[in-house]
Structure formats: structure tokens, C-alpha cells
Scaffold this motif. Structure first.
Motif, PDB file in Angstrom:
ATOM      1  N   GLU A 128      -3.855  15.006  32.288  1.00  0.00           N
ATOM      2  CA  GLU A 128      -3.074  15.284  31.077  1.00  0.00           C
ATOM      3  C   GLU A 128      -3.314  16.721  30.614  1.00  0.00           C
ATOM      4  N   ILE A 129      -4.568  17.152  30.773  1.00  0.00           N
ATOM      5  CA  ILE A 129      -4.880  18.553  30.472  1.00  0.00           C
ATOM      6  C   ILE A 129      -4.908  19.297  31.812  1.00  0.00           C
ATOM      7  N   MET A 130      -3.954  20.207  31.981  1.00  0.00           N
ATOM      8  CA  MET A 130      -3.836  20.889  33.278  1.00  0.00           C
ATOM      9  C   MET A 130      -4.234  22.355  33.127  1.00  0.00           C
ATOM     10  N   ILE A 131      -5.313  22.706  33.790  1.00  0.00           N
ATOM     11  CA  ILE A 131      -5.744  24.108  33.774  1.00  0.00           C
ATOM     12  C   ILE A 131      -5.036  24.842  34.911  1.00  0.00           C
ATOM     13  N   ILE A 132      -4.606  26.054  34.655  1.00  0.00           N
ATOM     14  CA  ILE A 132      -4.083  26.925  35.723  1.00  0.00           C
ATOM     15  C   ILE A 132      -4.934  28.193  35.714  1.00  0.00           C
ATOM     16  N   ALA A 133      -5.524  28.480  36.859  1.00  0.00           N
ATOM     17  CA  ALA A 133      -6.414  29.644  36.935  1.00  0.00           C
ATOM     18  C   ALA A 133      -6.426  30.160  38.366  1.00  0.00           C
ATOM     19  N   MET A 134      -7.027  31.340  38.544  1.00  0.00           N
ATOM     20  CA  MET A 134      -7.164  31.852  39.910  1.00  0.00           C
ATOM     21  C   MET A 134      -8.440  32.688  40.045  1.00  0.00           C
ATOM     22  N   GLY A 135      -8.915  32.760  41.268  1.00  0.00           N
ATOM     23  CA  GLY A 135     -10.137  33.511  41.530  1.00  0.00           C
ATOM     24  C   GLY A 135     -11.363  32.633  41.386  1.00  0.00           C
ATOM     25  N   VAL A 183      -3.020  24.700  30.207  1.00  0.00           N
ATOM     26  CA  VAL A 183      -3.858  25.775  29.670  1.00  0.00           C
ATOM     27  C   VAL A 183      -4.157  26.775  30.793  1.00  0.00           C
ATOM     28  N   THR A 184      -3.785  28.022  30.530  1.00  0.00           N
ATOM     29  CA  THR A 184      -3.985  29.064  31.553  1.00  0.00           C
ATOM     30  C   THR A 184      -5.196  29.915  31.197  1.00  0.00           C
ATOM     31  N   LEU A 185      -5.873  30.384  32.225  1.00  0.00           N
ATOM     32  CA  LEU A 185      -7.013  31.286  32.034  1.00  0.00           C
ATOM     33  C   LEU A 185      -6.705  32.612  32.702  1.00  0.00           C
ATOM     34  N   ASP A 186      -6.935  33.693  31.986  1.00  0.00           N
ATOM     35  CA  ASP A 186      -6.582  35.016  32.499  1.00  0.00           C
ATOM     36  C   ASP A 186      -7.720  36.009  32.357  1.00  0.00           C
ATOM     37  N   LYS A 187      -8.040  36.658  33.477  1.00  0.00           N
ATOM     38  CA  LYS A 187      -8.994  37.773  33.425  1.00  0.00           C
ATOM     39  C   LYS A 187      -8.220  39.091  33.347  1.00  0.00           C
ATOM     40  N   ASN A 188      -7.193  39.085  32.529  1.00  0.00           N
ATOM     41  CA  ASN A 188      -6.383  40.291  32.347  1.00  0.00           C
ATOM     42  C   ASN A 188      -5.620  40.122  31.055  1.00  0.00           C
ATOM     43  N   ILE A 189      -5.124  41.212  30.525  1.00  0.00           N
ATOM     44  CA  ILE A 189      -4.313  41.147  29.304  1.00  0.00           C
ATOM     45  C   ILE A 189      -3.178  42.149  29.376  1.00  0.00           C
ATOM     46  N   ALA A 233      -1.409  37.464  32.351  1.00  0.00           N
ATOM     47  CA  ALA A 233      -0.246  37.333  33.222  1.00  0.00           C
ATOM     48  C   ALA A 233       0.042  35.884  33.606  1.00  0.00           C
ATOM     49  N   LEU A 234      -0.996  35.110  33.866  1.00  0.00           N
ATOM     50  CA  LEU A 234      -0.753  33.724  34.275  1.00  0.00           C
ATOM     51  C   LEU A 234      -0.085  32.945  33.150  1.00  0.00           C
ATOM     52  N   PHE A 235      -0.484  33.251  31.918  1.00  0.00           N
ATOM     53  CA  PHE A 235       0.098  32.570  30.770  1.00  0.00           C
ATOM     54  C   PHE A 235       1.585  32.891  30.665  1.00  0.00           C
ATOM     55  N   THR A 236       1.888  34.177  30.661  1.00  0.00           N
ATOM     56  CA  THR A 236       3.276  34.616  30.523  1.00  0.00           C
ATOM     57  C   THR A 236       4.139  34.043  31.647  1.00  0.00           C
ATOM     58  N   GLU A 237       3.620  34.098  32.846  1.00  0.00           N
ATOM     59  CA  GLU A 237       4.450  33.709  33.992  1.00  0.00           C
ATOM     60  C   GLU A 237       4.579  32.195  34.112  1.00  0.00           C
ATOM     61  N   THR A 238       3.520  31.491  33.727  1.00  0.00           N
ATOM     62  CA  THR A 238       3.620  30.033  33.736  1.00  0.00           C
ATOM     63  C   THR A 238       4.700  29.588  32.751  1.00  0.00           C
ATOM     64  N   LYS A 239       4.673  30.188  31.555  1.00  0.00           N
ATOM     65  CA  LYS A 239       5.715  29.855  30.583  1.00  0.00           C
ATOM     66  C   LYS A 239       7.080  30.174  31.152  1.00  0.00           C
ATOM     67  N   SER A 240       7.177  31.315  31.816  1.00  0.00           N
ATOM     68  CA  SER A 240       8.490  31.749  32.298  1.00  0.00           C
ATOM     69  C   SER A 240       9.046  30.803  33.358  1.00  0.00           C
ATOM     70  N   VAL A 271       2.195  25.054  26.451  1.00  0.00           N
ATOM     71  CA  VAL A 271       1.330  25.917  27.269  1.00  0.00           C
ATOM     72  C   VAL A 271       0.521  26.804  26.329  1.00  0.00           C
ATOM     73  N   ILE A 272      -0.782  26.806  26.531  1.00  0.00           N
ATOM     74  CA  ILE A 272      -1.614  27.754  25.780  1.00  0.00           C
ATOM     75  C   ILE A 272      -2.394  28.620  26.759  1.00  0.00           C
ATOM     76  N   GLY A 273      -2.744  29.806  26.306  1.00  0.00           N
ATOM     77  CA  GLY A 273      -3.412  30.743  27.206  1.00  0.00           C
ATOM     78  C   GLY A 273      -4.716  31.267  26.627  1.00  0.00           C
TER      79      GLY A 273
END
Lengths: 85, 397, 291
Positions: B265-272, B319-325, B333-340, B351-353
């Protein structure tokens, strides 16, 4: 022409672009004065002066009419004349 | 995993070893922390006669990539490694390489951008280069960074793709960590990765012009073809992962990978590398009855829109995790692009980031737990804050 | 015979760069791969889907010709295909003196086998006559214009051949489009020599220097005859032979032919400026033992 994956082009293909249309003055050679030294051919920036038998003559399809050939000719055999179009 | 064949090496060694196994014809690089260990290992391999003398020390990253343009144009398999300022110094050439469709592979050892100067990890460097037309793959651990190197050459050199590839690995966290890994198997590589057969090369016997300029009558079509190639890369990336599994027996995912995501139900999206931490936290939270899973992004470019839309089916919050802004938008970027990628679909999951781990700030398990709990609140009460730093030190402000 | 640079290119009528390129190709022959950074030569010879080049040719960027050429050379060697191939850069002065100097310096330091031909027309002509490190003292360009309180470019021309020789280049030479045989011979010699060779070919630009298109060769010859363009060869950093100039002409004769120096003949104080330029020529004559 369809584009392919990168802008890779076949060699020598600017020949389709006849730059003779740029010309205002055209070279005219007095072959009685010309000694066939070929200096005009050497210094033509467009490589349009070609040897035709014993004589050098410009390929007017591409000659831009810059006048270098007339300027470098040691015999003053080449004159730039206004081209009637 | 075959423990008998494992070696405990640092991440840079595993990658350098994989590069050697892939038999590049030319390597050009300029030293920059934390990439240095990769080029040092390669240099030592050559000095010890374990690798062909293909590497060249150049005077900047810009020249490293430019040198590879020349080498790749005569048909050489070409490799470099860089980080941070070095990658951004290359930026001009990165656009050029993808436009010329040269299948160069680069390891990006992710590091924060200056100023303030920081040698530590985040992913602002490679994310800033997302529009250069390079395929971007992100590795979770050392094994994946090494294995991805071989996959990267295979993807890049595919005649339907012909795009350069960045293999991104988190600086220090992966490049300097000692982990047990299976070093890429030299005896199996030929089965997986054939030699590079370029479609066209610079050759006096068959002269061609590379890098003609395009006027407005043709420029758009070349750019469009780069996008087509990115789309073509989607199945090629999946196939490379599958074929890699067949030959080497290891699989780390295709465009994405999923862990406990099927019913989450809680889906994390991350990379690295943060994915590794998250994978440790998830079972602990599951044991406490929290329905959480993760989608690991392996391919950031091409962005796996379809795969994400499918994988978030069960989610009630993403919920996205980003090591960038993106400064000025306040989002990673992951937040913006996931929403898109979900906006125009039927998916209406909030979606929250969170941005975190910038400039090498540690991401402890507790931070992930806190983020998951906050996401759980969003499920109940809806979004209050769309995007924020998860690890901001208010006391310093 | 196929011209290695085919007609139909868009270089200006009377272009000195076109002559320099023609001579460079004559010197190197058809077994060469040419790298051209951004500049007049690049844009006027390769508008997609056309190309004037009958040798393999590549353009990457403005600032990286040295590195791209190094990559071609290194790549060919590693693939076992270098053989008799000459890797030749044909670059403008802006790409050489200024923005591409670092890439070129690295390539020369590493000793790649290449011929680097700098076609020196003394400013950024492709973008519209802006000052470069090769622009001579007092030349008026669009970014160093002459005006009420300016005599034009306030800086002397950078001595690139010396810089490249100091990299340990086995062969450095200067040439001029006004001396075709000499230029062709020097490029051919550079191609034969193993290692990074540098040749700077003076290429008057009728558009940027503002003279009639028929006078490109004449202006080039005057630069040499006035002592403003010393022509020499350097072997392993030592000047081997500089062209002797008999009856050196006053620089005034050279300057007067060009619109870019016109202000020196109309402005108050112009005479002193011309005297300064004459002093440059005198220094050249002595240093290169022209007389």
C-alpha cells in the motif's frame, strides 16, 4: 533524403551546390598571353580551374568570381569582366 | 549466489575488473574523487600486464570524452569514468556523443556538486545531465555496478539503440565499500557481449563525413531519432538483463526491480544504494504490519513510465526518495517524473517526495522508517506537504 | 582528378581558409582523416546532407579538436589500423589559440602522431570578426573596434608556434597561403614525421580584414615581405630555417591594403601606432634572421 541515425554524409557532395550563381565578374583568359604555368589553378580557393588539354579554364558552374586568378597571373592573361546575365 | 566464487573487493575494483573483462579498445579518464580508484585499478591492471595497454591519461574530463569521440568514430569500444564536476565539465561533449550516436560507456561515481565543495555522495551530478541523451542506469550495490557495466556495452552497441550509457554508482557508499562479489566472469563474457561492429567508421578507404551541421530543415528529425532510440532501448535493457541472467546466473532487474511491491500500500520509489537500506527496513516494517514495498529504478533514462504505472497498481500512497533537487521547484527528479508519468493515467494515488542524503549525509534505517510512517499518515489524511527535505537540520538555519 | 575538397562549398569568394585547406590536403594526401573544430571551414563545407570532403572528416565541437584527433590516432593504433593514415586537424585560430588550447596541449604532451594545421585568419570570422588570441596589434574587430579612444586590438598576437615547440613537438612550421609550394611541402613533411606536428598557415580573410576578394594572395605575400609573418621551420624546438626577405617592405604598405587598419591612417596618433607595428616587424627580422 531520409535522415539516418546520425548526420553522416557521403563525400564530395557539395557538388550539387553550384556556386557559380554567386558571381558578378567572370574570369576571361587571353590564351595568347597565357603560358600555361598553372598558378591560377594553384591559387583558386574553390578548385574550379582545371586543365583542359594544354589550357587552364575555370568551371563556371562553381567559379565565385573572386578574381584571385587574375590577380596572381604573372602574364596578366586573365581579366575579370562584368558578366552579362 | 555462488559463495565459493566470491571475492571481497572494493566497489571500484569490481567495476574496473568488469571493464577489463569487457575488453574496451580505448579508456580515457581524468582523476576525480571518488572515481579515482577505478582508473587507478585499471592503470595497475595494465602495469601488471593483466589488461591491454588501452588507457590514456588526459588533461581533463572534457578531453577524456572528446578523445573517446575520436576513438569511437574509428570503431573502438570506448570507456571512461568520472564524477561530479568532471561529469559536468564533460557535459558539452555528452550532448555531442549522443547526437553522433557513439556507444560510449561511462561509470559515474555519483558525488555532490560544488558549491559548497563536497566530495561526498548524492546524485545531483548525473541527474543534471539527464537531458544529454545518454541512457542512465543506477546500481544498487557493487555487484550490480559491475554487472551493469557489461550490460551497458551490450545496450549501447545494439544497432537499434546506438546511444551512450552512464552506469551510475553512489560515490564512497559503493565505490569504496568492500563487499563480497562475483567478479565478472571472463570465460563467459564472449557469450554475452560480442565485439563492437560499428555501422560506419572514419576510414580513408571509404571516406564519410561525421558531424555535419543540420539546418532547421533537418535538425528536429535527428533529435527525434534520438528519442526513438531511447524508446528502442526499453526492451533492449530488459533483454540485456535477461540474457545476463542466462549467461551469468545473476539478475538485478530490468528497467525497474520490485521488492515486496506486489501488494504494497505504501510504495517507495528510489534508486541507487539507498535501495539496499530500504530493503533492510521493509521486512522489519512488514513484521509490524506495515504494508510497504519498493520499486527500484534501474533505468532513469529511458524513464520506465509503463513499468512504473504497472508496478504501483496496489499502492495507496507513493513516496519517492531523491538525492537531488531542482532548485526553484523544490522537488527531486524522481518525484517530478513519477508524478508526470501517472498524471494522465487512471491512477489517482497520491505521490509525496522526500529529498535526503545530499552531500553525503547518512541515511540511517530510522530515516526510512520515519518516511514510511509519514507516508502512512498521507494514506489516512491526504497530502499536507508534497515535497520536502527529510533530513534538514532546522537547528542550523 | 578528384579534389579532396570538392567545389560547391560556401566559403566566401576569395577565401584564404579555403586555400589553406586545399594546400593542407595536397600535402597530406588522400590517406588522411581530418578533424575540424567549429569554424568557417566546418560550417561552410558540411551543411547536411552535403559535404565537400573527399577524405574522412569529423566535426565534434569547438574546443576539442586536439583530443578528438588524439582519440582517432589512439583508436586506430589500438585497433591495428593506423598504418599509413595521417590524422590531421584543420582548425581556425580561435579554436587553436583560445578555446581549444588545453585539448591541443594535452595531445602534444602525449605525443600523438598527428598534424595540427592552424588556419590563421587572425580573428573569429565565422561568428563575425571577433578578436582572438591571434588578432594582431591594432587590428579593428567587432569586439576590439577602433573608436575615438581606441586603436583597435590592444594586445599583441600570441606566439603559438613557440608554445607548441615547447611541448616537445618534433616539427613546427609557419606557412602562408601566398606560398603554395612551401605550405604543401611543410604539411607533407609534417605528415611524414612521427609525433605531433604543428603548422600555422597565415590565411588572409577578405571579409574580416576588409580588402577586395582578388587580393587574398597579394595581402598574404605582403605580410611576409613586410616581416610581419615570419616563415620558418622548427625541428625539435630549434629554428631550422626562416625565409629570407630581401628589400623588406614597410609595414605601412601591408596595413594600408586592409580596412581593419584603416583607422591608423586617419586617427591622431596613428603614425606612432604604425611605428609600433614596424617595430614588431623589425624585431621579427632580427630574431628570425630574415635579412
Amino acid at each position: 533524403m531520409k535522415v539516418i541515425h546520425a548526420a553522416i554524409v557521403k563525400p564530395g557532395t557539395t557538388l550539387v551546390n553550384k556556386t557559380g550563381g554567386w558571381r558578378t565578374f567572370m574570369p576571361e583568359c587571353n590564351y595568347e598571353l597565357c603560358n600555361g604555368c598553372g598558378i591560377c589553378e594553384t591559387y583558386c580557393p574553390d578548385s574550379v580551374i582545371v586543365k583542359d588539354g594544354d589550357r587552364y579554364a575555370p568551371n563556371l558552374d562553381y567559379c565565385k568570381g573572386c578574381g584571385i586568378c587574375a590577380n596572381v597571373c604573372p602574364k596578366d592573361a586573365i581579366t575579370m569582366i562584368l558578366e552579362g546575365k | 549466489m555462488d559463495r565459493e566464487n566470491m571475492s571481497v573487493v572494493d566497489g571500484a575494483y569490481a567495476v574496473a575488473h568488469a571493464v577489463n573483462v569487457c575488453k574496451p579498445d580505448v579508456v580515457a579518464a581524468y582523476p576525480i574523487t571518488p572515481q579515482t580508484n577505478i582508473v587507478e585499478h585499471i592503470s595497475q591492471f595494465i602495469a601488471d600486464g593483466e589488461m591491454d595497454d588501452v588507457s590514456i591519461n588526459v588533461e581533463s574530463e572534457h578531453s577524456a570524452m572528446s578523445l573517446l569521440v575520436g576513438a569511437s568514430s574509428v570503431g573502438a569500444r570506448a570507456y571512461s569514468a568520472t564524477a561530479s564536476q568532471g561529469l559536468v565539465l564533460m557535459s558539452e561533449v555528452l550532448f555531442n556523443v549522443s547526437g553522433m550516436r557513439l556507444p560510449i560507456v561511462v561509470t559515474v561515481v555519483n558525488r555532490a556538486m560544488s558549491a559548497p565543495l563536497s566530495i561526498w555522495n548524492d546524485q545531483q551530478d548525473s541527474i543534471s545531465q539527464r537531458d544529454t541523451g545518454w541512457i542512465q542506469l543506477y546500481a544498487e550495490d557493487v555487484q550490480e555496478a559491475a554487472d551493469m557495466t557489461a550490460q551497458a556495452f551490450k545496450i549501447a552497441e545494439n544497432s537499434n539503440v546506438l546511444l551512450p550509457v552512464m552506469v551510475c554508482m553512489d560515490g564512497f557508499i559503493l565505490s569504496h565499500v568492500y563487499e563480497p562479489v562475483v567478479l565478472l566472469e571472463d570465460d563467459l563474457i564472449d557469450e554475452f557481449l560480442p565485439g563492437y561492429s560499428p555501422l560506419a567508421v572514419l576510414d580513408p578507404d571509404n571516406p564519410k563525413t561525421f558531424g555535419a551541421f543540420a539546418d532547421p530543415g533537418a535538425y528536429t528529425e535527428f533529435r527525434y531519432l534520438q528519442e526513438v532510440a531511447m524508446k528502442n532501448a526499453i526492451p533492449v535493457i530488459e533483454d540485456a538483463a535477461d540474457e545476463f541472467k542466462e549467461v551469468f546466473g545473476r539478475y538485478q532487474g530490468g528497467l525497474i526491480d520490485e521488492y515486496m511491491a506486489e501488494d504494497a500500500e505504501i510504495m517507495i520509489i528510489a534508486m541507487g544504494s539507498v535501495v539496499g537500506t530500504i530493503k533492510e527496513v521493509i521486512p522489519e516494517l512488514r513484521a509490524k504490519g506495515v504494508s510497504v514495498g519498493i520499486i527500484k529504478i534501474r533505468s532513469f533514462r529511458p524513464f520506465p513510465a509503463e513499468a512504473i504505472r504497472k508496478a504501483v497498481a496496489s499502492a495507496k500512497v507513493i513516496v519517492t526518495l531523491d538525492k537531488n533537487i531542482s532548485i526553484g521547484l523544490g522537488e527531486g527528479a524522481l518525484f517530478t517524473e513519477t508524478k508526470s508519468v501517472i498524471y494522465n493515467s487512471s491512477i489517482r494515488t497520491p505521490v509525496i517526495g522526500f529529498m535526503l542524503g545530499h552531500g553525503g549525509r547518512d541515511i540511517p534505517k530510522a530515516r526510512i522508517e520515519q518516511i514510511v510512517m509519514e507516508a502512512g499518515e498521507v494514506m489516512k489524511r491526504g497530502i499536507t506537504v508534497e515535497s520536502r527535505y527529510a533530513d534538514l537540520k532546522e537547528e542550523l538555519l | 582528378m578528384t579534389q579532396l575538397l570538392a567545389p560547391g562549398h560556401r566559403m566566401c569568394a576569395g577565401c584564404g581558409d579555403a586555400l589553406a585547406t586545399k594546400f593542407a590536403l595536397k600535402g597530406a594526401g588522400d590517406r588522411c582523416i581530418v578533424v575540424s573544430p567549429t569554424g568557417c571551414i566546418e560550417v561552410s563545407t558540411t551543411p547536411y546532407p552535403e559535404s565537400s570532403w573527399n577524405v574522412p572528416w569529423i566535426h565534434s565541437l569547438f574546443d576539442n579538436a586536439g583530443a578528438v584527433a588524439a582519440g582517432i590516432e589512439w583508436g586506430l593504433k589500438k585497433l591495428g589500423k593506423k598504418e599509413d593514415t595521417t590524422v590531421m586537424v584543420i582548425a581556425g585560430d580561435g579554436a587553436t589559440f583560445d578555446i581549444g588550447l588545453q585539448a591541443m596541449s594535452g595531445a602534444f604532451e602525449r605525443g600523438h602522431d598527428m598534424v595540427y594545421v592552424c588556419v590563421d585568419n587572425e580573428a573569429y570570422m565565422n561568428t563575425g570578426i571577433q578578436r582572438s588570441g591571434a588578432t594582431p596589434y591594432d587590428a579593428s574587430t567587432t569586439t576590439s573596434p577602433a573608436g575615438k579612444v581606441s586603436f583597435g586590438n590592444p594586445l599583441p598576437k600570441k606566439n603559438m608556434p613557440a608554445i607548441m615547440a615547447d611541448h616537445g613537438s618534433p616539427y613546427v612550421a609557419t606557412a602562408s597561403i601566398a606560398y603554395a609550394k612551401d605550405a604543401i611541402r611543410k604539411v607533407a613533411r609534417a605528415a611524414e614525421i612521427e609525433g605531433p606536428a604543428y603548422i600555422q598557415i597565415h590565411a588572409p580573410c577578405c571579409t574580416g580584414w576588409k580588402f577586395d576578394s582578388s587580393k587574398t594572395v597579394e595581402v598574404g605575400r605582403l605580410a611576409v615581405e613586410a616581416g610581419l609573418w615570419p616563415m620558418y621551420e622548427m625541428i625539435d624546438g630549434r629554428i631550422e630555417k626562416a625565409k629570407k626577405i630581401r628589400d623588406r617592405k614597410p609595414v605601412e604598405e601591408y596595413l594600408r591594403m586592409q580596412g581593419r587598419f584603416k583607422h591608423l591612417f586617419t586617427m591622431e596618433g596613428g603614425e606612432e601606432e604604425i611605428a609600433r607595428i614596424q617595430a614588431i616587424a623589425d624585431w621579427n627580422a632580427e630574431y628570425y634572421e630574415m635579412e
